[in-house]
Design a protein around this motif. Sequence first.
Motif, short mmCIF file in Angstrom:
data_model
loop_
_atom_site.label_atom_id
_atom_site.label_comp_id
_atom_site.label_asym_id
_atom_site.label_seq_id
_atom_site.Cartn_x
_atom_site.Cartn_y
_atom_site.Cartn_z
N SER A 171 0.86 -1.18 0.00
CA SER A 171 0.00 0.00 0.00
C SER A 171 0.90 1.24 0.00
O SER A 171 2.11 1.14 -0.22
N GLU A 172 0.30 2.37 0.25
CA GLU A 172 1.07 3.61 0.22
C GLU A 172 2.10 3.67 1.35
O GLU A 172 3.09 4.38 1.24
N GLN A 173 1.84 2.94 2.42
CA GLN A 173 2.69 3.08 3.61
C GLN A 173 3.41 1.82 4.05
O GLN A 173 4.22 1.87 4.98
N GLU A 211 -4.64 1.85 2.73
CA GLU A 211 -4.84 2.79 3.82
C GLU A 211 -6.20 3.47 3.68
O GLU A 211 -6.60 3.86 2.57
#
Length: 1006
Positions: A171-173, A211
Amino acid sequence: MKMRRLLFVLPLFWAAVTQARQVIGAPSVLHFSKQQYSGGGQTWDADMDAQGILYFANNEGLLTFNGHGWKMLPVPNHTRLRSVKTDDSGRIYAGAQDDFGYYRADADGVLRYTSLKPLIPAGEREFADIWNIELYNGQVFFRSNNKIFVYHGNRVQVYHAPGEWRLLCRSEQGLYAQDARMGLLRFNGNGWKQLSRAVAEKQLLLTAVLEHTADTLLLFTYKHGIFRLHNGQLHPFTTPAAATLQKARIQCAMAWKNDQLLIGTAEAGCFILNRHTGAIVQQFGLQEGLQHNSVRKIFPDGGQNLWLALDNGIDMIRYNNAIKQIHPDKHQYLSTYAARVFNGKLYIGTSDGLFVSPLDDRQPTSPSRSQNNNVYHASLRPQEAPEGAGSKTFSTNPPETYADLSFQENRFRKVEQTGGQVWSLSVSGGQLLMGHHEGAFRIGEKLAEPLLKGTGCWLFLPQATRTLIGCYNGLRTMRQTGGSFSKTLQVNVLFESLRFLTAEQDSIVWASHPYRGVYRIVTDKDTTLRFTLFNSRHGLPSDNNNFVFRIRGRMVVATQAGIYEFDPVRQTFAPSPWLFPVLGAVPVQFMTEDPVGNIWFVSNKTPGVVDFHRNHDGKPYRTMLFPELKGMIVTGFENIYPFNEENIFIGGEKGMYHINYKKYRQPKKEPRVMISQVNARGDRDSLLFGGFLPSREAAFKSLSASFSGFHFEYASPACGHGGNMEFSYRLEGFDPGWSEWAARTEKDYTNLPHGRYTFAVKARDHLGNVSSVATYAFRILPPWHLTAVAKSLYVAAGLALAWGAYILQKRKFAAQQRRYQRKQEQLILHHQYEKEQREKQLISLQHDKLATDIQFKNKELATATMHLLQRGKLLFAIREELLAAIKKIEPLPHYPFKKVMRLFDEAEQDTEDWEQFSRHFDEVHNNFLSVLKKRYPDLSTTDMKLCAYLRIHLTTKEIAQSLGISVRGVETSRYRLRKKLEVPGDTPLYDFLLAVANSGPMEHSG
């Protein structure tokens, strides 16, 4: 507290309201079947590299698409490919069955596969399918069911599954994995940390992790919908769409622009959801045009097109395209013929009735007619603004202004009592009128009210005091009072089918017939008329396919050879002085104008626009075609309704097409172009460049002269330009300049001579934006007989030949010189011979002359000798006779006789005769006397005479007579002479004298 509850309930309420929302405009969907890309039906994964080349993990291998052509690269172990991922270095990682590795382009732009399996530690090399590949912190993660492999620094590390690895995603994180026993885990750099055991306890099969907020994750499951994970606790993401998604079975999900989620399902296609509320923004399935409802992977490209990897094929949804399709009837594709925005509703006339959908978020504006006219005239060039330009064909009602209607909610319903063919929609007196196969109708709030039945009606022409109706069987008229219309009346005399009508004045109407020409109709009253038929005899290019329209207040005729106008003075038609130069001599089937003065038209089955607000190539307008819609409109019943610049409606064979012209003409990213393949052709074909590398980075090739034919393929990546690309190319070193723009994506050259070449190509989109140039350089070596070595050999051979020729020539010259010399010698000899002959001839002549002279001299000498002899003889005779006479005389007188005797002696001794004789004698006998005198100076005259007489062979008697002596005296003289000459006794005196004369005077010693 109540407020907090309200804030909590509002999102749910909004989701409930909007969960079933489907927008009016459906983007076009491009289908790629397995027959097109020559691969397997199932496609599992998709990604794109920096060049814009798409890669798909297909059952039969790695499938690539460059915007034009497909290529299939089978996996080396010939198994199914399950996953694919590209990185910034140009590697394309691939996960297959029992193998994983990467493809990378070599110096020739050809993808080469490198397996990473040999880097796996011994004993860990047994695994099944690689289902997921993720890039994280410079490492590459490969997931199989029992192991996760991490590739970094030319080594592979293995993470065993506590139970079974079921998911690997990023994911983005962070990087997440699901294990059947441990639940959801997160990678912390050294290993996996458990986030939620509840995922395992609920036996959820995760398909994606995203997220949601700063401390909350969205977990997408295969069968149980969507959950929120907060502080290790799972909470269902409750929305009205949850049941739909749960039933459809989520196979993939990802975050997208504008806070949206893309979700691919196994049974319901692709969903676009609001990221915060979960509301369905749009759905794409079989009903919306997909090939298959099972979406395994969604990949959005840079142009916001959505690529769907399906269970059977690959689809591309042009989601952000300015051209969309409207399907009023969700259950079938209907042909559409008319559209109208009226009273906050969108009406679309189809082949099976009239459909209407209410419009939300209305933002009406009502500019005055003068404002409209100002805008209208601003679009005209001053010299072209015709009289009466303010008279418009639009409704006299204030126009309604909406933004892009394709994003309105699709709430189409069929208007009652409108079943059948709808031909046109018009507004007259604040009423919406419909031309129908069964008559004329006024459209009410719920149903259609018939105004005329029994005959089909094509269209309406509103005028100041009446409305004209073009029908199947002629012209009808009706008047309006308030909101009602009078009974329609038949206008007599002309009973032709009148599908095209336009007004010149309220009393003058123009109509066109499909194969007879154009009618000019003058109406005196509602029921009477006069008409004149104009055809090819009056200046029109043909009697067929002439269509009348009113453009900028003027009646024009669209023909198969451009736009024509009527000259009322000459009563004939001629090319329009202001529109013919704009559109040219092209066939035009339909024309109309939008509120700002742009002219929309259809030509050769392609819609287009003349935009007078954009300059191009030094002209105060720009003509644009819409190739996306070529051949997709209803041929013979073309219709364009330009409501405003964001809403252009075009009738089509399968639904209504909607163009957001404002968005369509907005500048886009510079188009890109790539050279996708280069082949050399000769005795055998050879792939020079495979296209998986920027062509400028390809290795420079030097090719043998056997390759004289070349095939170039080029393409523009499919992102953002809708496929409306044109290309121009040139081969530097061969072509004099750039080619004309064309949609063709390949070029062949044959019989190229040796030399250096650079193939260059550039792309241009529909707005005229030109890409940077892609190039590929190569060299054709000269044939062996033209190489430097061959030339050196040629030079050496030439020098040898020259030397040999020189030697040969020298020898030849020497031989020639010898021949010449011999010839010269021969010539000299011949010359000498001729000279000798001439000399001989001369000598002969001289001899002859001398002989003649000698003969003459001899004759003279003989004459002189004979004279002397005769004289001597005479004198001797006279003397003898005289002496005899004297002896007889007695006594003898002595004195007189002595005198006479002296005279005889003087005569005998006459020197003058001798000198003359000696001179002639020397001339004849080679100076005999002179030589003899010089040699013997003591000789007397008598001796000399004796020698001369002896030389000419005179007899003794003749000598005696000549000398005047006796014969004995001659003998005596000869004796004396021999003594003086000292002649030997055995040598005849003649021979001696001859020898003395021939030897010359110096030979005598004594």
